[in-house]
Design a protein around this motif. Sequence first.
Motif, PDB file in Angstrom:
ATOM      1  N   LEU A  31      33.094 -86.332 115.095  1.00  0.00           N
ATOM      2  CA  LEU A  31      32.994 -84.909 115.414  1.00  0.00           C
ATOM      3  C   LEU A  31      34.256 -84.416 116.114  1.00  0.00           C
ATOM      4  CD1 LEU A  31      29.284 -84.633 116.592  1.00  0.00           C
ATOM      5  CD2 LEU A  31      30.281 -83.709 114.491  1.00  0.00           C
ATOM      6  N   SER A  32      34.792 -85.236 116.986  1.00  0.00           N
ATOM      7  CA  SER A  32      36.039 -84.873 117.662  1.00  0.00           C
ATOM      8  C   SER A  32      37.177 -84.740 116.660  1.00  0.00           C
ATOM      9  CB  SER A  32      36.382 -85.931 118.717  1.00  0.00           C
ATOM     10  OG  SER A  32      37.616 -85.644 119.313  1.00  0.00           O
ATOM     11  N   TYR A  33      37.260 -85.684 115.749  1.00  0.00           N
ATOM     12  CA  TYR A  33      38.291 -85.626 114.717  1.00  0.00           C
ATOM     13  C   TYR A  33      38.073 -84.408 113.824  1.00  0.00           C
ATOM     14  CZ  TYR A  33      41.359 -86.919 110.896  1.00  0.00           C
ATOM     15  OH  TYR A  33      42.353 -86.911 109.964  1.00  0.00           O
ATOM     16  N   ALA A  34      36.828 -84.094 113.506  1.00  0.00           N
ATOM     17  CA  ALA A  34      36.520 -82.944 112.657  1.00  0.00           C
ATOM     18  C   ALA A  34      37.002 -81.652 113.303  1.00  0.00           C
ATOM     19  CB  ALA A  34      35.014 -82.869 112.389  1.00  0.00           C
ATOM     20  N   GLN A  35      36.811 -81.533 114.597  1.00  0.00           N
ATOM     21  CA  GLN A  35      37.259 -80.333 115.310  1.00  0.00           C
ATOM     22  C   GLN A  35      38.779 -80.205 115.230  1.00  0.00           C
ATOM     23  OE1 GLN A  35      36.175 -80.259 119.446  1.00  0.00           O
ATOM     24  NE2 GLN A  35      36.778 -78.131 119.683  1.00  0.00           N
ATOM     25  N   THR A  36      39.485 -81.292 115.465  1.00  0.00           N
ATOM     26  CA  THR A  36      40.943 -81.277 115.383  1.00  0.00           C
ATOM     27  C   THR A  36      41.405 -80.978 113.966  1.00  0.00           C
ATOM     28  OG1 THR A  36      41.092 -82.865 117.191  1.00  0.00           O
ATOM     29  CG2 THR A  36      43.023 -82.651 115.784  1.00  0.00           C
ATOM     30  N   TRP A  37      40.797 -81.616 112.987  1.00  0.00           N
ATOM     31  CA  TRP A  37      41.179 -81.430 111.589  1.00  0.00           C
ATOM     32  C   TRP A  37      40.955 -79.986 111.160  1.00  0.00           C
ATOM     33  CZ3 TRP A  37      39.863 -80.361 106.530  1.00  0.00           C
ATOM     34  CH2 TRP A  37      40.667 -80.936 105.543  1.00  0.00           C
ATOM     35  N   ARG A  38      39.852 -79.414 111.621  1.00  0.00           N
ATOM     36  CA  ARG A  38      39.540 -78.027 111.262  1.00  0.00           C
ATOM     37  C   ARG A  38      40.564 -77.063 111.852  1.00  0.00           C
ATOM     38  NH1 ARG A  38      33.650 -75.118 111.641  1.00  0.00           N
ATOM     39  NH2 ARG A  38      34.142 -73.526 110.106  1.00  0.00           N
ATOM     40  N   GLU A  39      41.011 -77.339 113.058  1.00  0.00           N
ATOM     41  CA  GLU A  39      42.041 -76.500 113.679  1.00  0.00           C
ATOM     42  C   GLU A  39      43.354 -76.581 112.913  1.00  0.00           C
ATOM     43  OE1 GLU A  39      42.163 -77.872 117.711  1.00  0.00           O
ATOM     44  OE2 GLU A  39      40.207 -77.007 118.192  1.00  0.00           O
ATOM     45  N   LEU A  40      43.660 -77.751 112.373  1.00  0.00           N
ATOM     46  CA  LEU A  40      44.896 -77.933 111.613  1.00  0.00           C
ATOM     47  C   LEU A  40      44.788 -77.399 110.181  1.00  0.00           C
ATOM     48  CD1 LEU A  40      45.823 -81.543 112.782  1.00  0.00           C
ATOM     49  CD2 LEU A  40      46.928 -79.394 113.446  1.00  0.00           C
ATOM     50  N   HIS A  41      43.566 -77.218 109.703  1.00  0.00           N
ATOM     51  CA  HIS A  41      43.318 -76.737 108.336  1.00  0.00           C
ATOM     52  C   HIS A  41      42.318 -75.577 108.404  1.00  0.00           C
ATOM     53  CE1 HIS A  41      44.521 -80.986 108.001  1.00  0.00           C
ATOM     54  NE2 HIS A  41      45.172 -80.567 106.937  1.00  0.00           N
ATOM     55  N   PRO A  42      42.747 -74.422 108.904  1.00  0.00           N
ATOM     56  CA  PRO A  42      41.802 -73.314 109.132  1.00  0.00           C
ATOM     57  C   PRO A  42      41.114 -72.791 107.875  1.00  0.00           C
ATOM     58  CG  PRO A  42      44.069 -72.609 109.520  1.00  0.00           C
ATOM     59  CD  PRO A  42      44.104 -74.088 109.296  1.00  0.00           C
ATOM     60  N   GLY A  43      41.678 -72.978 106.721  1.00  0.00           N
ATOM     61  CA  GLY A  43      41.056 -72.496 105.492  1.00  0.00           C
ATOM     62  C   GLY A  43      40.110 -73.483 104.844  1.00  0.00           C
ATOM     63  N   ALA A  44      39.929 -74.637 105.452  1.00  0.00           N
ATOM     64  CA  ALA A  44      39.098 -75.688 104.866  1.00  0.00           C
ATOM     65  C   ALA A  44      37.614 -75.332 104.945  1.00  0.00           C
ATOM     66  CB  ALA A  44      39.336 -77.004 105.584  1.00  0.00           C
ATOM     67  N   THR A  45      36.881 -75.787 103.959  1.00  0.00           N
ATOM     68  CA  THR A  45      35.428 -75.616 103.967  1.00  0.00           C
ATOM     69  C   THR A  45      34.806 -76.678 104.873  1.00  0.00           C
ATOM     70  OG1 THR A  45      35.053 -77.129 102.123  1.00  0.00           O
ATOM     71  CG2 THR A  45      35.488 -74.805 101.569  1.00  0.00           C
ATOM     72  N   THR A  60      25.231 -84.644 106.319  1.00  0.00           N
ATOM     73  CA  THR A  60      25.355 -85.709 107.317  1.00  0.00           C
ATOM     74  C   THR A  60      26.105 -85.195 108.537  1.00  0.00           C
ATOM     75  OG1 THR A  60      25.391 -87.362 105.556  1.00  0.00           O
ATOM     76  CG2 THR A  60      26.146 -88.070 107.727  1.00  0.00           C
ATOM     77  N   TYR A  61      27.171 -84.436 108.297  1.00  0.00           N
ATOM     78  CA  TYR A  61      27.927 -83.819 109.398  1.00  0.00           C
ATOM     79  C   TYR A  61      27.001 -82.959 110.258  1.00  0.00           C
ATOM     80  CZ  TYR A  61      30.985 -80.352 111.605  1.00  0.00           C
ATOM     81  OH  TYR A  61      31.587 -79.517 112.499  1.00  0.00           O
ATOM     82  N   TYR A  62      26.220 -82.087 109.609  1.00  0.00           N
ATOM     83  CA  TYR A  62      25.302 -81.222 110.347  1.00  0.00           C
ATOM     84  C   TYR A  62      24.240 -82.020 111.096  1.00  0.00           C
ATOM     85  CZ  TYR A  62      27.074 -76.906 108.244  1.00  0.00           C
ATOM     86  OH  TYR A  62      27.855 -75.847 107.877  1.00  0.00           O
TER      87      TYR A  62
END
Length: 70
Positions: A31-45, A60-62
């Motif tokens: 989840l921590s990595y997901a937050q960082t990854w999402r910040e680096l890829h703002p257009g990602a689904t 599974t994420y949810y």
Amino acid sequence: LATRCRTNRTYISGALMKLGGFFDYIGRLRLSYAQTWRELHPGATIEQVALASGFHSRQTYYNVLKKLAA
């Protein structure tokens, strides 16, 4: 994990139990990595974020997010 850390399973198990158990610990890391990854890829689904973070699916994420956010 114990072999890689050059210790015994009992020690690793005890340490991980203090962190909520092995699967909760891994879930928090993802989840921590997901937050960082999402910040680096703002257009990602959410699907892309989940898969990039090691989850098998968006659901599974949810599920992990719901479980660990409580």
